[in-house]
Design an enzyme around this catalytic site. Sequence first.
Site, short mmCIF file in Angstrom:
data_model
loop_
_atom_site.label_atom_id
_atom_site.label_comp_id
_atom_site.label_asym_id
_atom_site.label_seq_id
_atom_site.Cartn_x
_atom_site.Cartn_y
_atom_site.Cartn_z
N ARG A 314 40.33 55.22 46.86
CA ARG A 314 39.92 54.59 45.44
C ARG A 314 38.69 54.95 44.85
O ARG A 314 38.38 54.98 43.72
CB ARG A 314 39.82 53.01 45.53
CG ARG A 314 39.70 52.33 44.05
CD ARG A 314 40.01 50.86 44.19
NE ARG A 314 41.54 50.57 43.87
CZ ARG A 314 42.15 50.43 42.77
NH1 ARG A 314 41.24 50.58 41.65
NH2 ARG A 314 43.13 50.02 42.66
N GLU A 721 38.54 42.39 39.40
CA GLU A 721 37.35 43.46 40.12
C GLU A 721 36.47 44.24 39.21
O GLU A 721 35.27 44.36 39.46
CB GLU A 721 38.10 44.52 41.01
CG GLU A 721 38.81 43.86 42.16
CD GLU A 721 39.70 44.69 42.77
OE1 GLU A 721 40.78 45.15 42.34
OE2 GLU A 721 39.44 45.26 44.09
N1 MTE Z 1 37.55 35.34 41.83
C1 MTE Z 1 37.36 34.24 42.52
N2 MTE Z 1 36.79 33.03 42.07
N3 MTE Z 1 37.50 34.16 43.98
C2 MTE Z 1 37.85 35.35 44.75
O1 MTE Z 1 38.01 35.32 45.79
N4 MTE Z 1 38.60 37.67 44.55
C3 MTE Z 1 38.51 38.93 43.35
C4 MTE Z 1 38.71 38.54 42.10
N5 MTE Z 1 38.35 37.30 41.62
C5 MTE Z 1 38.09 36.28 43.79
C6 MTE Z 1 37.92 36.35 42.44
C7 MTE Z 1 39.26 39.97 44.18
S1 MTE Z 1 38.61 40.97 45.17
C8 MTE Z 1 40.53 40.44 43.41
S2 MTE Z 1 41.37 41.69 43.90
C9 MTE Z 1 41.04 39.58 42.53
O2 MTE Z 1 40.50 38.48 42.09
C10 MTE Z 1 42.47 39.16 42.79
O3 MTE Z 1 43.16 38.30 42.02
P1 MTE Z 1 44.05 39.02 40.58
O4 MTE Z 1 44.64 40.08 41.22
O5 MTE Z 1 44.97 37.67 40.23
O6 MTE Z 1 42.92 39.12 39.54
N1 HPA Z 2 43.34 47.90 46.06
C1 HPA Z 2 43.19 46.56 46.51
N2 HPA Z 2 43.67 46.36 47.54
C2 HPA Z 2 44.44 47.37 48.27
C3 HPA Z 2 44.69 48.58 47.68
C4 HPA Z 2 43.98 48.65 46.45
O1 HPA Z 2 44.06 50.06 45.90
N3 HPA Z 2 45.72 49.32 48.30
C5 HPA Z 2 45.72 48.53 49.41
N4 HPA Z 2 45.12 47.39 49.40
MO1 MOS Z 3 40.48 42.69 46.01
S1 MOS Z 3 39.19 43.73 46.93
O1 MOS Z 3 41.50 43.79 45.79
O2 MOS Z 3 41.26 41.72 47.30
#
Ligand code: MTE
Ligand code: HPA
Ligand code: MOS
Length: 777
Positions: A314, A721
Site C-alpha cells: 500500500r 483512514e
Molecule cells: N474510528 C474509531 N473511532 N475507532 C477505530 O478503531 N479504526 C480506523 C477507522 N476509524 C477506528 C476508527 C481504521 S484503521 C479503519 S480501517 C476504519 O475505521 C475501519 O472501519 P470502516 O471500514 O467501517 O471505516
Molecule cells: N488495508 C487494510 N487492511 C488490509 C489490507 C489493506 O489494503 N489488506 C489486508 N488487510
Molecule cells: Mo484499518 S488499519 O485498515 O484496520
Amino acid sequence: MNPKRGRRSADAESKLLLVTGRERYIGEGLNFADMVHAYPIVSPAAHGLIRGIDVSRTQAVPGVRRVLLAGDIPGKNGIGASRRDEEPLLAFNEVLYVGQPVGIVLADTSETARYAAHLAEIDIEILEPIFGIREAVAAGSLYRPPLEIHTGDLEKAFAEADFVLEGTLESGAQEHLYLETQRALAIPKSGGSLLIHSATQGVTDVQDAVSNVLGLSNHSVEVDLMRVGGAFGGKERGGTMWAAVAALGTWATGLPCRIELDRKDDLAWTGKRHPFLTDYRAAFSKEGRILALDVELNANGGAFEDFTIPIVERAMLGVDGPYSIRNTRIIGRGCKTHLPSNTAFRGFGAPQASFVIESIMDRAARTLGKDLAEIQRINFYRDGEETPYGQRVYEAFSGEILDRALPKYKELLAEAEAFNAVNHHKKRGVGLLPVKYGIAFTATFLNQGNALIWVYMDGSISLSHGGVEMGQGLFRKVARIVARTLGVREERIKCETTNTLRIGSVASTAASSGTDINGYAAYLAAKDIRAELRKAASQMLHEEVGLAPTPEYIEFEDDYCWDKRLADEKRTFEALASFAYFNRYNLGAQSHFATPGLSYDMEAGKGTPFAYFSLGEAVVMAEVDLLTGGYEMKSAHIVHEGGEILDEAIDRGQITGGFLQGVGLCTMEDLRFDGQGRPMADSLSTYKVPAFSDLPEDYSVDLYSSRNEHASIFGSKGIGEPPLLYGLAAYFAVKHALEAFGGGAVESRLSNPATPEAVALEAERIRKTTKTGKGTA
Ligand code: MTE
Ligand code: HPA
Ligand code: MOS
C-alpha cells in the site's frame, strides 16, 4: 396511528449501556461460577534459542490449574497471517522478540496467573538480534524478495531533468492505544465446540486461527462480539493471538477462560505502526513538474510477516500521492527484525508514503522558490491518467479541492509572515498537504461483504452483517442504509453482534471499506425484502380497499407504505409486517456483495487495486517556540471530498479523530526501543498522544461532496483512514516555522516525529548555520 407500540428497542438499550459505561468491553458483565484466567509466560530476550523451560515454581502456586507449553497444543501451533505456520502461538525452539509467548498459565484469578507466570524460568541461548531497518537490509533479513513497480524510462527522465533531489526519510512507529486492551473470553459449548468473545476486527481470522490451533473445523468455532473499544488496525490481526490463548485455556480445562492484557503488557508486547526508512531520488523540470521518481521503501516488520507485505504494497501504491508521475521505479522491502510484529494501523503504509512524496514536493517548491500550492497543482493527476501501477484515475478533483483550500492557505501564509516579521523566538509556519487515498483491500479477495436481515411480525428488524463496530459508526451507517431502503425509521432496526454463525467468511473490518462492502450487502438484502414486502402490501391493499395488486406501485417511507394510486390509504410497517407473516411472505434475506472491477497482480505491480480514491487537502499553521522546542497548532482546515455523505456527524468525527491521530504520529508519538528490544515507553507518562485540547480553536472541515460514479453504496466513500494523512500537514507547518527562523536560508532537516526535542535540536542547528539566527539565540 403511532407506529411505536411501546415495546422497547434492544438497540436503544445497548446504546444506553454504552454511554453509561455499564457495558463497554468484550466479555464484561459475563460471569461464571467457575472459570480460569490466562496469562502468558513470555520471552525476556529479543532473539535466542530455548534450551529449557522450568515451570515447577509456577505450577506450585496455589490457584494455578494448568500450565501449557507448545507441546500441549492439540492442533497446529500456527496463527500466522498469510501462512499459519509462519507464526507460532507459543514459541518452542527460537524466541524472536521480547514478550513473545512461550507458555500459558491458567489460574483462578488473573493476579495469580500473572504472578505465577513470572516465576517460570526460561533458559535461553542468546543470539544476535536485529532491530534496525538498515541492519536488516544489509543482513538480507527480508520476509520475501523486494516488490517492484516500474513505469516509463527512469534513466532517460533523470538525464533530461533540470534538477534532481535525493535523500533519505524516516518515519516512526505508532502505538494504537485503543481504550480497550487486547482480550478474549472463550466459553465451552456442547459437542466440543466453543464460543469466543474476541476483541477483534477480524472474526474470520480468529475463527480460522483458533480452529487451526485446536484442530477443529471452522464450524465448531463461533466468534461473537458486539463492538470493540477502539482498534485502529491493532485488532485486525492483533486479537487473534489472545483469542487463541483463551480458546486453548477452555480446551484444556473445559471451563470459560478469560485473558485481558493490562495497558503495560499491551504496550510492551503488541505490534505497532511500521517504521519506514526510504531512500529516494526525484527528477524535476524547471517548472516544477516531477518527471521521475526512484524510491526504495523499507518497512520494519518485526518478528513475523503479519501484514508487512500488504502494508509495504500500500505504501508503494500510495507514494505517487495525488501526482501523475510517468517514470517510476518503486521498490518495497519488508524487513524482519526482533521486535513485536508490527501490524495494521490506520492508513496501512499510506501515511508513510505520503510523508515521502510530500517531503519531495516541499523540497521541490523550496528549491525553485515557488509556491507549494502551484507545484502541487501542476503535478496533480488529470482525469484518465494512469498511476504507476496502471490504474486509471477518474474524477480527479485535486485541483478543485485545492481551490477551496487556497483562500485559507493564503490567509494563513500572510498571517505567519506578519507574525514572523516581529517575533524572534517564536515563528509560525504553514503546511499544505493533499491526500489521495485508494479505497479497497489491495488483496482483491477481501473485498466482499455479507448481510442477513429479518423482519419480524411486530415490524421490528434484526440486522447482521460481517462488519465490526469499533467506534467508527459502521453499525449506524449500515442501519441507515437499511432504513432508507425499507423506508422505515432507524429505531426499528437492531444491530446484532458480529457473529461467525450468522455471517460466515467475512473480511476483517479494515481498509476503510466496512460500509462499502457490508453496507452494500445489507442494501441488497434489504432490497430483496422490499420486493417481498411490495407483494405483501399490494395483496393487503387489494383485500382491504380493492386495488388491483400491482407491487411496483407500492412506496415505503417513514414507517408507512401505500400504493401510489391511492396515497391516502397508508398502512403502518407493523401492519404490513404482520400481514406478510400471516400470508407466508419471506421476511428474511441474506446477501453477498463483491466490489466489482478489482484485480491486482502484486508480483507484476500492475492492476486495479482500488475501487476509487478519496481526496482532500489540509492546511495547518503551527507556532514554534525556538527556545524550548515547544509548538502549538494555531489553525487547521481540511477540505475532504467524501462523495455523498451518509452520516455527517460520523464523517466529521472520523475526519477530526483521524487528523489528530496523524498529528500525533508526526509531532508527538515517539516510540523507541532500548538496546535489548524493549520499548522505552511503557505507559502514558512516557508516550504522549494528542488530546482534544490539541485541536486548534481555528479549525474547520469542509465536506466537499461531489457526485461520484466510482464511489460505493449511495455514492458514499470510505472515510476511516484517509483523514489520518491530513495530520502530516502539522509536521510541515513546524518544519516551515523552523525554516522561517533561518530567514528561509536554511532548509530544515527536521526529523519525524517532530517532537519538541527534535524541534529544539533542529532550531539549534539552524541557529548555528545562519547569520540571521545568531542575533536571536
Ligand atoms: N474510528 C474509531 N473511532 N475507532 C477505530 O478503531 N479504526 C480506523 C477507522 N476509524 C477506528 C476508527 C481504521 S484503521 C479503519 S480501517 C476504519 O475505521 C475501519 O472501519 P470502516 O471500514 O467501517 O471505516
Ligand atoms: N488495508 C487494510 N487492511 C488490509 C489490507 C489493506 O489494503 N489488506 C489486508 N488487510
Ligand atoms: Mo484499518 S488499519 O485498515 O484496520
